[in-house]
Design an enzyme around this catalytic site. Structure first.
Site, PDB file in Angstrom:
ATOM      1  N   LYS A   1      33.105  46.946  40.041  1.00  0.00           N
ATOM      2  CA  LYS A   1      33.251  45.478  39.016  1.00  0.00           C
ATOM      3  C   LYS A   1      32.699  45.947  38.026  1.00  0.00           C
ATOM      4  O   LYS A   1      31.219  46.273  38.307  1.00  0.00           O
ATOM      5  CB  LYS A   1      34.071  44.644  39.787  1.00  0.00           C
ATOM      6  CG  LYS A   1      34.911  43.774  40.868  1.00  0.00           C
ATOM      7  CD  LYS A   1      36.179  43.664  40.036  1.00  0.00           C
ATOM      8  CE  LYS A   1      37.604  43.926  41.073  1.00  0.00           C
ATOM      9  NZ  LYS A   1      36.816  43.366  41.898  1.00  0.00           N
TER      10      LYS A   1
HETATM   11  C1  PLP Z   1      38.754  42.842  43.191  1.00  0.00           C
HETATM   12  C2  PLP Z   1      39.591  41.929  42.916  1.00  0.00           C
HETATM   13  C3  PLP Z   1      40.081  40.678  43.854  1.00  0.00           C
HETATM   14  C4  PLP Z   1      38.893  40.084  44.789  1.00  0.00           C
HETATM   15  O1  PLP Z   1      38.184  41.233  45.564  1.00  0.00           O
HETATM   16  P1  PLP Z   1      37.093  40.657  46.253  1.00  0.00           P
HETATM   17  O2  PLP Z   1      36.774  42.386  46.974  1.00  0.00           O
HETATM   18  O3  PLP Z   1      37.578  39.626  47.495  1.00  0.00           O
HETATM   19  O4  PLP Z   1      35.972  40.541  46.040  1.00  0.00           O
HETATM   20  C5  PLP Z   1      40.627  39.743  43.104  1.00  0.00           C
HETATM   21  N1  PLP Z   1      41.411  40.205  42.771  1.00  0.00           N
HETATM   22  C6  PLP Z   1      41.815  41.474  41.911  1.00  0.00           C
HETATM   23  C7  PLP Z   1      43.350  41.652  40.990  1.00  0.00           C
HETATM   24  C8  PLP Z   1      40.879  42.471  41.600  1.00  0.00           C
HETATM   25  O5  PLP Z   1      40.171  43.652  40.967  1.00  0.00           O
END
Ligand code: PLP
Length: 369
Positions: free
Chosen positions: A180
């Site tokens: 991210k």
């Molecule tokens: C990254 C992401 C999440 C959450 O991911 P985690 O790995 O649980 O932190 C949720 N929704 C979307 C659209 C994502 O890209």
């Protein structure tokens, strides 16, 4: 090798983690509170609760709104699976509407037809950092008295008509996995302006402890979705860097746009007027028949790239088996999913690396013509 993504970590993060290790407060301490305050304030929200993943945050958002068995939540099949799984965790039903070509988010014009007496909430996902058409979503939420949960995991600091993404709905969720824009290794954040939602999320993150947070007094069903102080310390530094991170990624995206503007076979991402993209990934679209060949060749040249959200959520095994979904149910989402390629994008990517990626891509496409 040019990686698809790479965390932007330097000595500051390393020092911050070491400082926590020396402090002997490793959970539920001052760094967690600081991270929550600073992330909420940067985004423009009243309250923040840090959690151990975006998925945990989405689960707590669903629970805090009292969504449960028999309830329906309208969402999009063109997303990472967690945005829909969180609804299933509480035995509620995700009701999909198709995505739209422009934003890749849910098509708000299809929402109204899916609203029933059971509908409790709308859960838009701001896909790849590009805001969904929230004005329309919020109008419908108001008209039908529905809650809105923003999955903003891919869109920190994106804006929509001057408002920061994550401050438009009743509650919003961010994720800090290493791919991210900002990362804490694993982690997430729930934001809200609603004190009641805030208190519920805070309590459920920590086993359902009550307001007084007495050690062994539990007011409700809760979880261990806490983050450690080490994670929070990373979050504090990364939050401070976030505006710079978004700026650098936007500059990189602009370079991609200009280097790729002369290839008719490549469809570039669009950003609607009055919105600001926060660039989680740089995505292009190509003919679906070409996609796998392009991916194979890029990766063989050391340029990491991937198909993204492929397959769509409704075509994942669990969803097909549980709900009987099949190919063709959501044609726009499926088309996006079949054509999409994401290319390397990270905060420190250089113009030279972008040129290497785009030169190679042009060569591959030239051969395929
Ligand atoms: C990254 C992401 C999440 C959450 O991911 P985690 O790995 O649980 O932190 C949720 N929704 C979307 C659209 C994502 O890209």
């Amino acid at each position: 090798m040019i990686p698809l993504s790479k965390p932007y970590i330097d000595q500051k993060e390393i020092d911050a983690v070491v400082e926590v290790l020396r402090s002997s407060t490793l959970s539920l301490g001052p760094k967690t509170e600081q991270f929550e305050k600073e992330f909420a304030s940067l985004t423009g929200s009243k309250y923040g609760v840090a959690v151990n993943s975006g998925t945990s945050g989405l689960h707590l958002a669903i629970r805090a709104l009292g969504i449960g068995p028999g309830d329906e939540v309208i969402t999009t099949p063109f997303s990472f699976i967690a945005s829909s799984n969180c609804i299933l965790f509480e035995n509620a039903t995700p009701v999909f509407v198709d995505a739209e070509d422009q934003t890749f988010g849910m098509d708000p014009d299809l929402v109204e037809a899916k609203i029933t007496e059971k509908t409790k909430a709308i859960l838009p996902v701001h896909v790849f950092g590009n805001p969904s058409r929230m004005t329309r979503v919020m109008e419908l939420a108001e008209k039908y008295d529905l809650k809105v949960i923003e999955d903003a995991c891919e869109s920190p600091l994106a804006t929509h008509f001057g408002k920061t993404i994550g401050t438009l709905g009743d509650v919003s969720v961010f994720g800090f996995y290493p791919n991210k824009q900002m990362t804490t290794g694993e982690g997430g954040m729930v934001l809200t302006d609603n004190e009641e939602i805030y208190k519920l999320v805070l309590s459920m993150r920590n086993q359902g402890r009550g307001d007084s947070m007495q050690w062994l007094s539990f007011d409700r069903l809760g979880y261990n979705y806490r983050i450690s102080e080490l994670t929070a310390a990373l979050g504090v530094i990364q939050t401070a860097k976030l505006p710079e991170i978004i700026e650098r990624r936007s500059a990189a995206a602009k370079m991609y746009m200009s280097y790729l503007s002369d290839i008719p076979e490549v469809t570039l991402p669009k950003t609607l007027e009055n919105t600001k993209h926060s660039w989680f990934v740089f995505s292009i679209r190509v003919k679906s028949e070409w996609r796998d060949e392009i991916l194979k060749e890029l990766n063989a040249k050391g340029i990491q790239s991937k198909a993204y959200f492929y397959p769509c959520i409704h075509l994942q095994t669990y969803y097909m088996e549980s709900f009987g979904y099949k190919k063709g149910d959501f044609p726009v989402a499926e088309k996006l999913s079949n054509e999409m390629i994401i290319l390397p994008l990270f905060t420190e990517i250089t113009e030279e690396q972008i040129k290497t990626v785009t030169d190679n891509l042009k060569e591959i496409i030239h051969k395929l013509r």
